[in-house]
Motif scaffolding. Structure first.
Motif, PDB file in Angstrom:
ATOM      1  N   HIS A  52      45.047  32.332  30.013  1.00  0.00           N
ATOM      2  CA  HIS A  52      44.099  32.616  31.099  1.00  0.00           C
ATOM      3  C   HIS A  52      44.347  34.006  31.646  1.00  0.00           C
ATOM      4  CE1 HIS A  52      41.394  32.173  34.401  1.00  0.00           C
ATOM      5  NE2 HIS A  52      42.334  32.052  35.337  1.00  0.00           N
ATOM      6  N   ILE A  53      43.260  34.761  31.842  1.00  0.00           N
ATOM      7  CA  ILE A  53      43.346  36.087  32.450  1.00  0.00           C
ATOM      8  C   ILE A  53      42.669  36.004  33.808  1.00  0.00           C
ATOM      9  CG2 ILE A  53      42.775  38.523  32.255  1.00  0.00           C
ATOM     10  CD1 ILE A  53      42.617  38.145  29.220  1.00  0.00           C
ATOM     11  N   THR A  54      43.435  36.202  34.871  1.00  0.00           N
ATOM     12  CA  THR A  54      42.906  36.049  36.228  1.00  0.00           C
ATOM     13  C   THR A  54      42.256  37.342  36.708  1.00  0.00           C
ATOM     14  OG1 THR A  54      44.883  36.814  37.398  1.00  0.00           O
ATOM     15  CG2 THR A  54      44.838  34.494  36.682  1.00  0.00           C
ATOM     16  N   LEU A  55      41.642  37.246  37.886  1.00  0.00           N
ATOM     17  CA  LEU A  55      41.112  38.412  38.579  1.00  0.00           C
ATOM     18  C   LEU A  55      42.134  38.848  39.627  1.00  0.00           C
ATOM     19  CD1 LEU A  55      37.436  37.138  38.967  1.00  0.00           C
ATOM     20  CD2 LEU A  55      38.436  38.468  37.097  1.00  0.00           C
ATOM     21  N   ALA A  56      41.707  39.581  40.626  1.00  0.00           N
ATOM     22  CA  ALA A  56      42.634  40.066  41.657  1.00  0.00           C
ATOM     23  C   ALA A  56      43.316  38.894  42.360  1.00  0.00           C
ATOM     24  CB  ALA A  56      41.880  40.920  42.670  1.00  0.00           C
ATOM     25  N   PRO A  57      44.574  39.016  42.696  1.00  0.00           N
ATOM     26  CA  PRO A  57      45.294  37.897  43.328  1.00  0.00           C
ATOM     27  C   PRO A  57      44.727  37.538  44.692  1.00  0.00           C
ATOM     28  CG  PRO A  57      46.613  39.916  43.374  1.00  0.00           C
ATOM     29  CD  PRO A  57      45.437  40.201  42.502  1.00  0.00           C
ATOM     30  N   GLY A 113      41.088  46.160  32.137  1.00  0.00           N
ATOM     31  CA  GLY A 113      42.108  45.208  32.554  1.00  0.00           C
ATOM     32  C   GLY A 113      42.136  43.995  31.645  1.00  0.00           C
ATOM     33  N   GLY A 114      40.968  43.538  31.202  1.00  0.00           N
ATOM     34  CA  GLY A 114      40.902  42.419  30.281  1.00  0.00           C
ATOM     35  C   GLY A 114      41.518  42.740  28.935  1.00  0.00           C
ATOM     36  N   TYR A 115      41.293  43.966  28.461  1.00  0.00           N
ATOM     37  CA  TYR A 115      41.871  44.403  27.189  1.00  0.00           C
ATOM     38  C   TYR A 115      43.399  44.364  27.262  1.00  0.00           C
ATOM     39  CZ  TYR A 115      43.424  47.593  23.500  1.00  0.00           C
ATOM     40  OH  TYR A 115      44.088  48.154  22.431  1.00  0.00           O
ATOM     41  N   ALA A 116      43.955  44.936  28.324  1.00  0.00           N
ATOM     42  CA  ALA A 116      45.412  44.996  28.457  1.00  0.00           C
ATOM     43  C   ALA A 116      46.017  43.600  28.585  1.00  0.00           C
ATOM     44  CB  ALA A 116      45.788  45.860  29.659  1.00  0.00           C
ATOM     45  N   ALA A 117      45.401  42.741  29.383  1.00  0.00           N
ATOM     46  CA  ALA A 117      45.932  41.393  29.570  1.00  0.00           C
ATOM     47  C   ALA A 117      45.826  40.574  28.296  1.00  0.00           C
ATOM     48  CB  ALA A 117      45.176  40.700  30.706  1.00  0.00           C
ATOM     49  N   ALA A 118      44.698  40.692  27.592  1.00  0.00           N
ATOM     50  CA  ALA A 118      44.524  39.962  26.342  1.00  0.00           C
ATOM     51  C   ALA A 118      45.541  40.432  25.300  1.00  0.00           C
ATOM     52  CB  ALA A 118      43.106  40.139  25.811  1.00  0.00           C
ATOM     53  N   ALA A 119      45.823  41.733  25.283  1.00  0.00           N
ATOM     54  CA  ALA A 119      46.807  42.263  24.331  1.00  0.00           C
ATOM     55  C   ALA A 119      48.177  41.627  24.569  1.00  0.00           C
ATOM     56  CB  ALA A 119      46.884  43.783  24.470  1.00  0.00           C
ATOM     57  N   ARG A 120      48.533  41.446  25.828  1.00  0.00           N
ATOM     58  CA  ARG A 120      49.825  40.823  26.126  1.00  0.00           C
ATOM     59  C   ARG A 120      49.861  39.370  25.648  1.00  0.00           C
ATOM     60  NH1 ARG A 120      48.985  43.979  30.859  1.00  0.00           N
ATOM     61  NH2 ARG A 120      48.273  42.181  32.084  1.00  0.00           N
ATOM     62  N   LEU A 121      48.758  38.651  25.824  1.00  0.00           N
ATOM     63  CA  LEU A 121      48.700  37.262  25.358  1.00  0.00           C
ATOM     64  C   LEU A 121      48.752  37.189  23.837  1.00  0.00           C
ATOM     65  CD1 LEU A 121      45.932  35.793  27.718  1.00  0.00           C
ATOM     66  CD2 LEU A 121      48.370  35.222  27.747  1.00  0.00           C
ATOM     67  N   ALA A 143      43.095  30.052  22.333  1.00  0.00           N
ATOM     68  CA  ALA A 143      41.888  30.282  23.127  1.00  0.00           C
ATOM     69  C   ALA A 143      42.266  31.017  24.403  1.00  0.00           C
ATOM     70  CB  ALA A 143      41.203  28.963  23.470  1.00  0.00           C
ATOM     71  N   ILE A 144      41.316  31.795  24.927  1.00  0.00           N
ATOM     72  CA  ILE A 144      41.539  32.528  26.176  1.00  0.00           C
ATOM     73  C   ILE A 144      40.376  32.266  27.116  1.00  0.00           C
ATOM     74  CG2 ILE A 144      41.849  34.785  27.260  1.00  0.00           C
ATOM     75  CD1 ILE A 144      42.993  35.842  24.662  1.00  0.00           C
ATOM     76  N   PHE A 145      40.721  31.829  28.325  1.00  0.00           N
ATOM     77  CA  PHE A 145      39.738  31.668  29.397  1.00  0.00           C
ATOM     78  C   PHE A 145      39.837  32.910  30.275  1.00  0.00           C
ATOM     79  CE2 PHE A 145      39.221  29.363  33.747  1.00  0.00           C
ATOM     80  CZ  PHE A 145      37.974  29.942  33.938  1.00  0.00           C
ATOM     81  N   CYS A 146      38.762  33.702  30.305  1.00  0.00           N
ATOM     82  CA  CYS A 146      38.762  34.975  31.027  1.00  0.00           C
ATOM     83  C   CYS A 146      38.144  34.809  32.413  1.00  0.00           C
ATOM     84  CB  CYS A 146      37.981  36.025  30.245  1.00  0.00           C
ATOM     85  SG  CYS A 146      38.703  36.395  28.626  1.00  0.00           S
ATOM     86  N   GLY A 147      38.716  35.502  33.392  1.00  0.00           N
ATOM     87  CA  GLY A 147      38.273  35.360  34.775  1.00  0.00           C
ATOM     88  C   GLY A 147      36.849  35.770  35.031  1.00  0.00           C
ATOM     89  N   ASN A 148      36.321  36.709  34.239  1.00  0.00           N
ATOM     90  CA  ASN A 148      34.898  37.034  34.310  1.00  0.00           C
ATOM     91  C   ASN A 148      34.454  37.618  32.969  1.00  0.00           C
ATOM     92  OD1 ASN A 148      35.485  39.833  34.259  1.00  0.00           O
ATOM     93  ND2 ASN A 148      35.326  40.056  36.466  1.00  0.00           N
ATOM     94  N   ASP A 149      33.180  37.936  32.858  1.00  0.00           N
ATOM     95  CA  ASP A 149      32.635  38.384  31.576  1.00  0.00           C
ATOM     96  C   ASP A 149      33.089  39.792  31.210  1.00  0.00           C
ATOM     97  OD1 ASP A 149      31.362  35.963  31.483  1.00  0.00           O
ATOM     98  OD2 ASP A 149      29.390  36.731  32.061  1.00  0.00           O
ATOM     99  N   ILE A 202      40.335  32.740  17.131  1.00  0.00           N
ATOM    100  CA  ILE A 202      40.619  32.537  18.554  1.00  0.00           C
ATOM    101  C   ILE A 202      39.301  32.375  19.308  1.00  0.00           C
ATOM    102  CG2 ILE A 202      40.666  35.024  19.077  1.00  0.00           C
ATOM    103  CD1 ILE A 202      43.038  34.298  21.034  1.00  0.00           C
ATOM    104  N   SER A 203      39.294  31.487  20.274  1.00  0.00           N
ATOM    105  CA  SER A 203      38.093  31.226  21.081  1.00  0.00           C
ATOM    106  C   SER A 203      38.202  31.929  22.432  1.00  0.00           C
ATOM    107  CB  SER A 203      37.913  29.723  21.294  1.00  0.00           C
ATOM    108  OG  SER A 203      37.640  29.065  20.067  1.00  0.00           O
ATOM    109  N   VAL A 204      37.041  32.249  22.994  1.00  0.00           N
ATOM    110  CA  VAL A 204      36.997  32.953  24.284  1.00  0.00           C
ATOM    111  C   VAL A 204      35.908  32.327  25.165  1.00  0.00           C
ATOM    112  CG1 VAL A 204      36.650  35.169  25.462  1.00  0.00           C
ATOM    113  CG2 VAL A 204      37.723  35.110  23.185  1.00  0.00           C
ATOM    114  N   VAL A 205      36.247  32.140  26.436  1.00  0.00           N
ATOM    115  CA  VAL A 205      35.269  31.711  27.437  1.00  0.00           C
ATOM    116  C   VAL A 205      35.325  32.691  28.600  1.00  0.00           C
ATOM    117  CG1 VAL A 205      34.615  29.909  29.092  1.00  0.00           C
ATOM    118  CG2 VAL A 205      35.418  29.269  26.825  1.00  0.00           C
TER     119      VAL A 205
END
Length: 351
Positions: A197-202, A239-247, A256-262, A283-286
């Motif tokens: 899961h990739i979140t948005l701002a805390p 930010g999504g690119y960097a977080a997904a790379a870490r996962l 699968a990755i659930f992303c905080g927004n599109d 890999i699946s993405v939502v």
């Protein structure tokens, strides 16, 4: 100056407004009968006479004087909508939903653009109050707590896609937690057990609710959601690119990755494809938001959870109508469900 229809400024003369007296003369009835017939007053006027009056009004092009009628009945039938989302690419659906609901209820919506600056918002509300609106909706671009300007309390008020930090004004908001559950369930139903899961701002409502929904479904499925599977981002594609790379670089990457927004999902797509992986085969993405300018045009099309902007706008007008009628609102915050928009980015779990 030639021609008797020209004004002193050289333009065409403004046509004289048709009055009730004109309609009365044309229909051969009294002005009182015209007033009763056109204002829907329950008076003993034969239907044939009512029809003759309506036909005469249509033929002459009569328009009721809204200001005079408002003074007479102390109502305008107008609501005000204060929002910074007039030019937003997808949240403008709040306006669409509110307008449709207002028309159906026989009301009219006056829209005053603002921004997140309190002085500008207060000024916009003041201008609407000068137009004698019967209630005000304040709508936000993103789900957050706000301070409601003092002058908004002069009439019934409802918040849409935001909530009152002072808990005085009722609100319509998206059900972020349910949306997170919906995203997680779509992946679990496809057989995925290791979901990143990739979140948005805390701390914001979207981050808290969407993650809570994911945890709910993982817990119900009896599956772990380790801290290593949760990465934060700033909500942008970068930010999504960097977080997904870490996962993706974990010793055991998620399936699968659930992303905080599109937008985050768009960045995740790049990180996935950069590693030679395929969506959804490897890999699946939502995503979340259903921002059509992104979700519908990514390849493959992004399965995402939609924010119910149009429904929230309509619900805001419905609640405001109840308040304006003097009804008591028992549910001070209504959450609107976030539906899944299925496209092509979810595949079966890789075994």
């Amino acid at each position: 100056m030639s021609g008797q229809n020209a004004s002193t400024h050289g333009g065409p003369a403004r046509a004289k407004a048709v009055t009730m007296a004109d309609v009365a003369r044309h229909a051969g009835v009294s002005r009182t009968a015209v007033s009763f017939a056109l204002n829907g007053t329950d008076a003993a006027i034969p239907e044939g006479t009512r029809r003759r009056i309506r036909d005469a009004a249509a033929e002459l092009g009569y328009r009721p004087n809204a200001a005079a009628r408002a003074l007479a009945v102390q109502r305008t039938g107008w609501y005000g909508l204060v929002t910074e989302i007039v030019t937003a690419p997808f949240a403008v659906d709040i306006v669409k939903g509110a307008q449709s609901a207002a028309w159906e209820l026989g009301s009219f919506l006056l829209i005053a653009p603002s921004d997140e600056e309190p002085t500008m918002e207060s000024l916009a509300i003041e201008k609407l109050l000068e137009q004698r609106v019967e209630g005000i909706i304040i709508a936000a671009t993103w789900h957050r707590g706000i301070r409601v300007p003092d002058n908004a309390h002069d009439v019934p008020c409802v918040l849409v896609n935001c909530y009152d930090l002072d808990n005085r004004v009722p609100s319509i908001v998206p059900d972020e937690r349910q949306g997170g559950r919906t995203a997680a369930r779509a992946l679990l139903d496809a057989g995925h057990e290791r979901i990143g899961h990739i979140t948005l701002a805390p701390g914001i409502a979207a981050t808290v609710g969407r993650l809570a929904g994911l945890r709910d479904e993982m817990r119900l499925a009896g599956l772990p959601l380790g801290d290593e599977l949760i990465e934060s981002s700033d909500g942008t594609a970068d930010g999504g690119y960097a977080a997904a790379a870490r996962l993706l670089d974990l010793p055991e990457r998620p399936t699968a990755i659930f992303c905080g927004n599109d937008r985050v999902a768009m960045g995740a797509y790049d990180a996935i494809k950069e590693r030679g992986l395929r969506i959804p085969e490897d890999i699946s993405v939502v995503g979340f938001d259903d921002q059509e300018i992104l979700a519908g045009y990514l390849r493959p099309g992004l399965t995402t959870v939609a924010l119910p902007f149009e429904e929230m706008g309509a619900a805001g007008v419905t609640m405001l109508t109840s308040l304006a009628a003097g009804e008591t609102i028992t549910d001070r915050q209504i959450e609107i469900a976030c539906p899944l928009r299925s496209r092509s980015s979810i595949g079966g779990r890789i075994r």
